[in-house]
Enzyme design. Sequence first.
Site, PDB file in Angstrom:
ATOM      1  N   SER A 188     -21.150  60.886 -14.833  1.00 45.87           N
ATOM      2  CA  SER A 188     -21.788  60.446 -13.592  1.00 45.87           C
ATOM      3  C   SER A 188     -23.139  59.820 -13.907  1.00 45.87           C
ATOM      4  CB  SER A 188     -21.885  61.621 -12.606  1.00 45.87           C
ATOM      5  OG  SER A 188     -22.183  61.177 -11.303  1.00 45.87           O
ATOM      6  N   GLU A 299     -12.105  59.527  -8.000  1.00 48.24           N
ATOM      7  CA  GLU A 299     -13.515  59.943  -8.054  1.00 48.24           C
ATOM      8  C   GLU A 299     -14.085  60.299  -6.677  1.00 48.24           C
ATOM      9  OE1 GLU A 299     -15.461  60.158 -10.753  1.00 48.24           O
ATOM     10  OE2 GLU A 299     -14.625  58.840 -12.294  1.00 48.24           O
ATOM     11  N   HIS A 401     -14.088  63.365  -8.803  1.00 49.46           N
ATOM     12  CA  HIS A 401     -15.307  63.269  -9.597  1.00 49.46           C
ATOM     13  C   HIS A 401     -15.685  64.630 -10.185  1.00 49.46           C
ATOM     14  CE1 HIS A 401     -19.004  61.130 -10.637  1.00 49.46           C
ATOM     15  NE2 HIS A 401     -19.736  62.123 -10.154  1.00 49.46           N
TER      16      HIS A 401
END
Length: 465
Positions: A188, A299, A401
């Site tokens: 991320s 995600e 995610h």
Amino acid sequence: MAIVETGYGRIEGLDQDGLSVFLGIPFAQPPVGEKRWLAPAPPEAWAGVRDAKAFGSCAIQSTIPGAVGELIGIATGETSEDCLYLNVWTPGCDSSKRPVMVWIHGGGNTVGSGSQPRVNGQHLATTGDMVVVTLNYRLGALGFLHAPELGGTGNEALLDQVAGLRWVKENIEAFGGDSSNVTVFGQSAGGFDIAQLMAMPAGAGSFDKAIPMSGSLTQQVTIDAASQTAQQLADRCGGFDKLRDVPADQILSLQSQISGARWGPVRDGNVIKEDAAEILARGEFTRDMNLMIGHTRDESTLFTIFNREFENMDETQLQELLTRAVGDRADEAMQRYENDRSEEKLSTDPIEIWSAISTDRMFRIPAVRTADAHRQHTANVWMYRFDWESPAHEGRLHACHSLDIPFVWGTYEIERMKRFCGEGDRVSRLSDRLMRSYIAFAHTGDPNHDGIAEWPRYAEKRSTM
């Protein structure tokens, strides 16, 4: 107990499950007082033996409330402006010269730490016979404030990461590591930051291979936007000359009140002078640097299913969102995503369509562009997509995610992660295969191993595992 001589003094760590573990090692001076918003300075040497048996403080941050924070396990512990510490897990403080992996944590550059339970280095270091490092960096306004009046470029957090990586290069051989074989990996915001490090003069030579996960090339904050954000913060505190006297907790509270603020890499003209995509395509600092990059399949579900704005989304709402995003191609976009997801036997509910589009815009396409730029000068590029689906929240998260993190680190069995990852042989087998790819990449620069089918390089066909 293990005692190691670093370039700044001796430290004593822990003997833990066959590893030597060193926690809370300072890699820079505390960025406090007059050093707030300045580039990190090397740590001061100490006399005697420093205790390295407990994590150092994490960067000042807010906790993530509700289901997301509970699910993904962003634990912070004690927070402080004095936060520039790293942690080392090693099979032995000897002369073996093992591969080194250094983790840059995610959290939108506003939360996170190198001491989260899900990034405990025990499994990677033991399974891979390598040295594993995690580190902290300044977050939010304390790490990304463009304030030339105070000496701040807006990229101090990125310079913190470079300082941690350079500390590793200078000291890791005392921990049994190979200073010429350092892989940086992060997820991320950590992945987005790594893409910037690959294009920053200050980062050149601080690592040898890279694995950005669910983060890649991103649009830099313009100097105008960064200056406006800094001015708003200064106005709330009585001017730039007062900012260093404001308590860090107050800065944290105020940063969330600034309209349009984005805490990320700033094209300040000094630390970052041009678009990272252009530098990466030229291979100015990364020519022939092996790269493994990828993302999870779904995600954005982590953000959409918990967002009340998207509850009970219908096609009219989806059409409005698409029109704002892609203008008069909204109908075409909706049709293409419906067709594609139908072919893959995936849900075509409006919220699922929007999640898929958000995933592509924020994660998949930037990863493709990063890989395409890098392969112009480097053959050893590999792309992956993580498809395992979380059983949490009635399965609505899909392959969301941050779901890949506990599989990479082998921490899927800790209590908080069981609900997120699932349990059973399939979970452990997937984690083993994925972890072995990361280990293989750290050792050789190639993620292939005998436990998976052949993983071809990413080239004209954009091959993806």
